[in-house]
Design a protein around this motif. Structure first.
Motif, PDB file in Angstrom:
ATOM      1  N   SER A 151      44.928  35.562  28.272  1.00  0.00           N
ATOM      2  CA  SER A 151      45.987  34.558  28.119  1.00  0.00           C
ATOM      3  C   SER A 151      47.387  35.133  28.268  1.00  0.00           C
ATOM      4  O   SER A 151      48.332  34.413  28.581  1.00  0.00           O
ATOM      5  CB  SER A 151      45.862  33.864  26.757  1.00  0.00           C
ATOM      6  OG  SER A 151      45.935  34.826  25.717  1.00  0.00           O
ATOM      7  N   SER A 152      47.522  36.447  28.077  1.00  0.00           N
ATOM      8  CA  SER A 152      48.847  37.072  28.197  1.00  0.00           C
ATOM      9  C   SER A 152      49.173  37.463  29.639  1.00  0.00           C
ATOM     10  O   SER A 152      50.169  38.149  29.879  1.00  0.00           O
ATOM     11  CB  SER A 152      48.925  38.314  27.298  1.00  0.00           C
ATOM     12  OG  SER A 152      47.954  39.267  27.699  1.00  0.00           O
ATOM     13  N   HIS A 153      48.338  37.030  30.575  1.00  0.00           N
ATOM     14  CA  HIS A 153      48.546  37.386  31.982  1.00  0.00           C
ATOM     15  C   HIS A 153      48.724  36.110  32.804  1.00  0.00           C
ATOM     16  O   HIS A 153      47.756  35.596  33.403  1.00  0.00           O
ATOM     17  CB  HIS A 153      47.364  38.209  32.507  1.00  0.00           C
ATOM     18  CG  HIS A 153      47.162  39.502  31.791  1.00  0.00           C
ATOM     19  ND1 HIS A 153      47.966  40.605  32.007  1.00  0.00           N
ATOM     20  CD2 HIS A 153      46.261  39.862  30.834  1.00  0.00           C
ATOM     21  CE1 HIS A 153      47.552  41.602  31.233  1.00  0.00           C
ATOM     22  NE2 HIS A 153      46.531  41.171  30.511  1.00  0.00           N
ATOM     23  N   PRO A 154      49.928  35.572  32.863  1.00  0.00           N
ATOM     24  CA  PRO A 154      50.153  34.321  33.601  1.00  0.00           C
ATOM     25  C   PRO A 154      49.813  34.437  35.080  1.00  0.00           C
ATOM     26  O   PRO A 154      49.416  33.449  35.709  1.00  0.00           O
ATOM     27  CB  PRO A 154      51.644  34.045  33.393  1.00  0.00           C
ATOM     28  CG  PRO A 154      52.236  35.349  32.970  1.00  0.00           C
ATOM     29  CD  PRO A 154      51.160  36.075  32.240  1.00  0.00           C
ATOM     30  N   GLU A 155      49.947  35.648  35.647  1.00  0.00           N
ATOM     31  CA  GLU A 155      49.626  35.827  37.058  1.00  0.00           C
ATOM     32  C   GLU A 155      48.134  35.601  37.306  1.00  0.00           C
ATOM     33  O   GLU A 155      47.728  35.130  38.383  1.00  0.00           O
ATOM     34  CB  GLU A 155      50.053  37.217  37.547  1.00  0.00           C
ATOM     35  CG  GLU A 155      49.270  38.408  37.004  1.00  0.00           C
ATOM     36  CD  GLU A 155      49.703  38.879  35.610  1.00  0.00           C
ATOM     37  OE1 GLU A 155      49.402  40.039  35.278  1.00  0.00           O
ATOM     38  OE2 GLU A 155      50.322  38.094  34.858  1.00  0.00           O
ATOM     39  N   PHE A 156      47.301  35.938  36.307  1.00  0.00           N
ATOM     40  CA  PHE A 156      45.865  35.691  36.433  1.00  0.00           C
ATOM     41  C   PHE A 156      45.566  34.196  36.348  1.00  0.00           C
ATOM     42  O   PHE A 156      44.774  33.658  37.136  1.00  0.00           O
ATOM     43  CB  PHE A 156      45.097  36.447  35.349  1.00  0.00           C
ATOM     44  CG  PHE A 156      43.635  36.104  35.287  1.00  0.00           C
ATOM     45  CD1 PHE A 156      42.784  36.435  36.326  1.00  0.00           C
ATOM     46  CD2 PHE A 156      43.110  35.421  34.197  1.00  0.00           C
ATOM     47  CE1 PHE A 156      41.433  36.111  36.284  1.00  0.00           C
ATOM     48  CE2 PHE A 156      41.767  35.090  34.145  1.00  0.00           C
ATOM     49  CZ  PHE A 156      40.929  35.435  35.193  1.00  0.00           C
ATOM     50  N   VAL A 169      46.193  32.534  39.553  1.00  0.00           N
ATOM     51  CA  VAL A 169      45.119  32.709  40.536  1.00  0.00           C
ATOM     52  C   VAL A 169      43.970  31.745  40.242  1.00  0.00           C
ATOM     53  O   VAL A 169      43.403  31.134  41.161  1.00  0.00           O
ATOM     54  CB  VAL A 169      44.624  34.172  40.565  1.00  0.00           C
ATOM     55  CG1 VAL A 169      43.311  34.297  41.332  1.00  0.00           C
ATOM     56  CG2 VAL A 169      45.678  35.073  41.193  1.00  0.00           C
ATOM     57  N   LEU A 170      43.618  31.583  38.952  1.00  0.00           N
ATOM     58  CA  LEU A 170      42.574  30.610  38.593  1.00  0.00           C
ATOM     59  C   LEU A 170      42.944  29.217  39.078  1.00  0.00           C
ATOM     60  O   LEU A 170      42.113  28.493  39.646  1.00  0.00           O
ATOM     61  CB  LEU A 170      42.359  30.586  37.077  1.00  0.00           C
ATOM     62  CG  LEU A 170      41.733  31.805  36.395  1.00  0.00           C
ATOM     63  CD1 LEU A 170      41.537  31.525  34.900  1.00  0.00           C
ATOM     64  CD2 LEU A 170      40.402  32.170  37.035  1.00  0.00           C
ATOM     65  N   TYR A 176      35.220  32.971  37.392  1.00  0.00           N
ATOM     66  CA  TYR A 176      35.898  34.161  37.915  1.00  0.00           C
ATOM     67  C   TYR A 176      35.197  35.423  37.406  1.00  0.00           C
ATOM     68  O   TYR A 176      34.950  36.371  38.165  1.00  0.00           O
ATOM     69  CB  TYR A 176      37.370  34.171  37.495  1.00  0.00           C
ATOM     70  CG  TYR A 176      38.150  35.337  38.069  1.00  0.00           C
ATOM     71  CD1 TYR A 176      38.901  35.180  39.234  1.00  0.00           C
ATOM     72  CD2 TYR A 176      38.146  36.591  37.463  1.00  0.00           C
ATOM     73  CE1 TYR A 176      39.610  36.241  39.780  1.00  0.00           C
ATOM     74  CE2 TYR A 176      38.843  37.656  37.992  1.00  0.00           C
ATOM     75  CZ  TYR A 176      39.579  37.479  39.147  1.00  0.00           C
ATOM     76  OH  TYR A 176      40.275  38.544  39.678  1.00  0.00           O
ATOM     77  N   LYS A 177      34.900  35.443  36.120  1.00  0.00           N
ATOM     78  CA  LYS A 177      34.260  36.620  35.530  1.00  0.00           C
ATOM     79  C   LYS A 177      32.903  36.882  36.169  1.00  0.00           C
ATOM     80  O   LYS A 177      32.548  38.022  36.479  1.00  0.00           O
ATOM     81  CB  LYS A 177      34.106  36.423  34.019  1.00  0.00           C
ATOM     82  CG  LYS A 177      33.517  37.627  33.305  1.00  0.00           C
ATOM     83  CD  LYS A 177      33.433  37.383  31.809  1.00  0.00           C
ATOM     84  CE  LYS A 177      32.753  38.553  31.110  1.00  0.00           C
ATOM     85  NZ  LYS A 177      32.628  38.336  29.652  1.00  0.00           N
ATOM     86  N   THR A 178      32.144  35.820  36.397  1.00  0.00           N
ATOM     87  CA  THR A 178      30.804  35.967  36.974  1.00  0.00           C
ATOM     88  C   THR A 178      30.860  36.379  38.437  1.00  0.00           C
ATOM     89  O   THR A 178      30.110  37.261  38.879  1.00  0.00           O
ATOM     90  CB  THR A 178      30.024  34.644  36.857  1.00  0.00           C
ATOM     91  OG1 THR A 178      29.960  34.266  35.479  1.00  0.00           O
ATOM     92  CG2 THR A 178      28.618  34.784  37.411  1.00  0.00           C
ATOM     93  N   GLN A 179      31.757  35.760  39.202  1.00  0.00           N
ATOM     94  CA  GLN A 179      31.769  35.939  40.652  1.00  0.00           C
ATOM     95  C   GLN A 179      32.615  37.122  41.133  1.00  0.00           C
ATOM     96  O   GLN A 179      32.321  37.695  42.179  1.00  0.00           O
ATOM     97  CB  GLN A 179      32.275  34.654  41.327  1.00  0.00           C
ATOM     98  CG  GLN A 179      31.405  33.442  41.091  1.00  0.00           C
ATOM     99  CD  GLN A 179      30.029  33.580  41.716  1.00  0.00           C
ATOM    100  OE1 GLN A 179      29.865  34.182  42.759  1.00  0.00           O
ATOM    101  NE2 GLN A 179      29.030  33.021  41.045  1.00  0.00           N
ATOM    102  N   VAL A 188      42.188  41.241  44.276  1.00  0.00           N
ATOM    103  CA  VAL A 188      42.010  39.801  44.455  1.00  0.00           C
ATOM    104  C   VAL A 188      43.345  39.141  44.787  1.00  0.00           C
ATOM    105  O   VAL A 188      43.446  38.329  45.717  1.00  0.00           O
ATOM    106  CB  VAL A 188      41.399  39.169  43.189  1.00  0.00           C
ATOM    107  CG1 VAL A 188      41.275  37.650  43.345  1.00  0.00           C
ATOM    108  CG2 VAL A 188      40.043  39.789  42.882  1.00  0.00           C
ATOM    109  N   GLN A 189      44.360  39.510  44.030  1.00  0.00           N
ATOM    110  CA  GLN A 189      45.696  38.933  44.219  1.00  0.00           C
ATOM    111  C   GLN A 189      46.213  39.228  45.625  1.00  0.00           C
ATOM    112  O   GLN A 189      46.726  38.340  46.326  1.00  0.00           O
ATOM    113  CB  GLN A 189      46.625  39.530  43.159  1.00  0.00           C
ATOM    114  CG  GLN A 189      47.826  38.696  42.809  1.00  0.00           C
ATOM    115  CD  GLN A 189      48.604  39.319  41.652  1.00  0.00           C
ATOM    116  OE1 GLN A 189      48.540  40.518  41.400  1.00  0.00           O
ATOM    117  NE2 GLN A 189      49.336  38.484  40.937  1.00  0.00           N
TER     118      GLN A 189
END
Length: 693
Positions: free
Chosen positions: A461-466, A469-470, A480-483, A493-494
């Motif tokens: 949650s502290s990573h807005p850039e992630f 991407v979601l 995302y975690k699974t794939q 990925v970014q």
């Protein structure tokens, strides 16, 4: 956290050990020296030299006899390590290369007889080394174990029997794969310093996740490393392993520096040093890159008459095969004809195994092995000397003291070379290395606050850039975690997503044309995907031409690809084309190119692009890679991981079938059908003979 560190008195003990080992090395009558100094050798823990030459040593060796090898008595530090393994659930153990760490681990297995053992190593060469110890050197001690070199979640394993799995870390990152165990009785992770954080290295992420997945299932585990003084922030782990470090070594390593003024003198001084080393003394010659190896082979004035028609008939056959399969101007062939062996990570595994075996053999005339940093990764040799031509790994990464002394430690071997010597060619800009600086404390990425660890373990949650991407992909965190999360760093990925968005219309246009005309070359498709993966560089057209040929529907030999590339790019150096082709074929296409193309295909699915285009990408390219590199065939993959040359695998499977999962199953099938396996390469025949002899 349980931590056992060396006291100053113990450090002094190693200084005294080295004095005696140096003296022993100088003596013509080593037995007389050992008898005369038996009490001192014994008191310093050098029990392998004091033998039964004093009463105390006689009694000690009787009680310290190895269960693994009755001709060996464990030295005191090995016995201490066995005690630590016994009393701790987890142990990180650091010792010099010559300590016998792997022997201590096998000794524990031999004594404790854990039911299900998993051994995780960084390279296929180390898998081969472990495998040879278990199925050949100590086979009478492990003949009740099933030996596996892969983990197939589709197979049913009998965990009520004794099993040993020897795998690389990329085979144990998937939770579904690991979950087949239920529990692991004994886990070993070798070269564990590779867990240290490195945000530029995708494989470090994979190894940390493998560590996490395996340790939580393990009743007992051991992590092995050279030259580390500690691991920081272990208290952040759910289960804190004990840490034990020792500088005990039964051999000595010296460093001799040779100052040069110009970079151009490195080959010259390599030749000068070689002239001073007796031809019988096994010598490693380290270069940072394959290009520098090729340059040395081309320019060295040294020649060793090592090829002997009788003693090295396999090697003579290999040279003929190499000229046909790879190229007449292949640097490996040139090296062999000059009396040098070569070992580096770009070579197919079977070729590395063959050359390493020749170097270590007492019956081979080859005593000079040119190598790169693959020899840093736990590979044991019989080298008395190493020439470090340049203290770099690759083109840009300068050695630190840890890297330098890890390489120095590859010299010396118990009962063969009491003193190992590293000859260091040093330019004015190269560092002076101190052994005291080789011991370093490391931090596992698992305990770091990196974005990848946060994503993998739910604290994102502290990573807005992630989150951005979601939202861009329109997927949940769980998906995302699974794939993605356990295969790629978030930065990868970014970056790929940004490149994909920029070049998406061009990719879709090419896929439409590929779909409309399936008979046209897929080179254009390979090029747009490569452009998404990385902006074009100087050799972009040549590189993508080679990748395209290596992903044809039907297998191309290296020679086929090289000859075709030289027709299209006639001004390119032959050595460059050969090296690129071998490197792409042995690692890049399978491990990097395919995984990133698969990620691009995932982006297309997230964007709901037409299924015909997604299927075209798979059918025209990815399906070929899966077939040619055996990504979905565990039996064929196992043969490849054993060192069988890939061009022979289909022919072998057509004869022996694919109904095998363990080494014993495969040995039986190969033994039964050996007389039929004639039309395969000398490399594959050599690997098979090692396996079934």
């Amino acid at each position: 956290m349980t931590t056992e560190m060396l006291s100053p008195q113990f450090e002094d003990a190693q200084v005294h050990r080295e004095k005696y080992i140096r003296e022993l090395d100088q003596r013509t009558d080593k037995t007389d020296f050992a008898k005369t100094n038996a009490d001192s050798l014994y008191s310093l823990g050098l029990t392998m030299y004091s033998q039964n030459f004093s009463f105390d040593s006689l009694v000690y060796n009787a009680f310290a006899s190895s269960a693994l090898d009755n001709k060996v008595a464990l030295h005191p530090e090995q016995r201490k390590v066995l005690q630590l393994i016994g009393k701790n659930r987890g142990l990180i153990f650091s010792a010099p290369t010559s300590f016998g760490k792997t022997f201590a681990v096998f000794e524990y297995i031999c004594r404790a007889r854990p039911q299900n053992v998993v051994m995780v190593v960084p390279t296929l060469v180390l898998i081969d080394e472990y495998k040879q110890k278990i199925i050949k050197q100590y086979r009478n001690k492990f003949d009740d174990y099933n030996i596996y070199l892969s983990i197939d979640p589709e197979k049913q394993y009998d965990f009520s029997q004794r099993n040993i799995f020897i795998v690389t870390h990329d085979r144990v990152i998937d939770e579904n794969t690991v979950a087949i165990f239920g529990s692991i009785d004994f886990l070993v992770i070798d070269e564990v310093y590779k867990l240290q954080k490195d945000s530029t290295n995708e494989r470090v992420l994979i190894l940390n996740i493998a560590y996490y997945n395996m340790v939580r299932l393990s009743k007992k585990y051991v992590l092995l490393a050279p030259f580390i003084s500690g691991v920081e922030h272990l208290e952040k782990l759910d289960d804190v392993p004990a840490f034990y470090a020792t500088n005990y070594s039964p051999v000595v390593n010296d460093v001799k520096a040779y100052d040069i003024l110009s970079e151009d003198e490195r080959v010259l001084y390599t030749d000068k040093i070689l002239q001073t080393i007796p031809a019988k003394d096994n010598t490693l010659i380290y270069f940072p890159t394959v290009v520098e190896i090729d340059s040395f082979i081309e320019n060295t004035t040294m020649y060793y008459d090592a090829l002997d028609t009788v003693a090295n008939s396999v090697l003579n056959e290999f040279i003929s095969w190499g000229k046909r399969e790879i190229h007449p101007q292949w640097s490996i062939v040139k090296a062999l004809e000059k009396g040098f062996l070569v070992h580096h990570g770009q070579l197919p595994l079977g070729i590395r195994m063959l050359e390493l075996a020749l170097f270590n053999s007492n019956h081979s005339n080859f005593t000079r092995l040119i190598c790169t940093s693959t020899l840093l990764e736990g590979v044991n040799t019989t080298a008395k000397n190493i020439i470090i031509t340049k203290p770099h790994r690759g083109y840009n990464k300068e050695f630190d003291a840890f890297d330098f002394y890890n390489l120095v430690g590859r010299t010396g071997r118990l009962y063969q070379h009491y003193l190992g010597v590293a000859h260091y060619i040093k330019s004015p800009t190269d560092p002076v290395y101190e052994k005291s600086q080789a011991l370093k404390s490391i931090e596992f990425e698992l305990t770091d606050t990196s974005v990848d660890m946060d994503i993998n373990f739910g604290d994102y949650s502290s990573h807005p850039e992630f989150i951005e991407v979601l939202n861009r992909l329109g997927i949940s965190y769980d998906e995302y975690k699974t794939q993605i999360a356990r295969k790629h760093r978030f930065s990868t990925v970014q970056y790929l997503l940004s490149r994909y968005d920029t070049l998406k219309s061009k990719l879709l246009d090419i896929l439409y044309r590929q779909y409309a005309n399936p008979h046209q070359s897929k080179l254009e498709l390979v090029r747009i995907l490569s452009e998404i993966i990385e902006p074009p560089k100087y050799d972009f057209k040549l590189d993508t031409f080679i990748i395209n040929r290596l992903t044809y529907k039907y297998r191309q030999s290296v020679r086929d690809v090289v000859d075709a590339a030289l027709v299209s790019y006639p001004t390119t150096k032959v050595s460059k084309v050969i090296n690129k082709t071998i490197r792409f074929k042995s690692s890049y296409v399978e491990f990097e190119f395919y995984s990133k193309v698969d990620l691009i295909r995932y982006f297309m699915r997230c964007d709901n692009e037409p299924s015909v285009l997604i299927n075209t990408l798979y059918d025209r390219l990815m399906k070929n890679i899966e077939m040619l590199y055996y990504l979905n065939s565990p039996s064929k993959k196992m043969l490849k991981d054993l060192g069988i040359y890939e061009g022979d695998i289909d022919a072998i499977i057509s004869i022996i079938g694919n109904d095998f999962t363990s080494i014993a199953d495969l040995q039986q099938l190969l033994s039964v059908h050996a007389y039929k396996l004639t039309n395969i390469s000398v490399v594959s025949r050599y690997v098979i003979s090692r396996l079934i002899s």
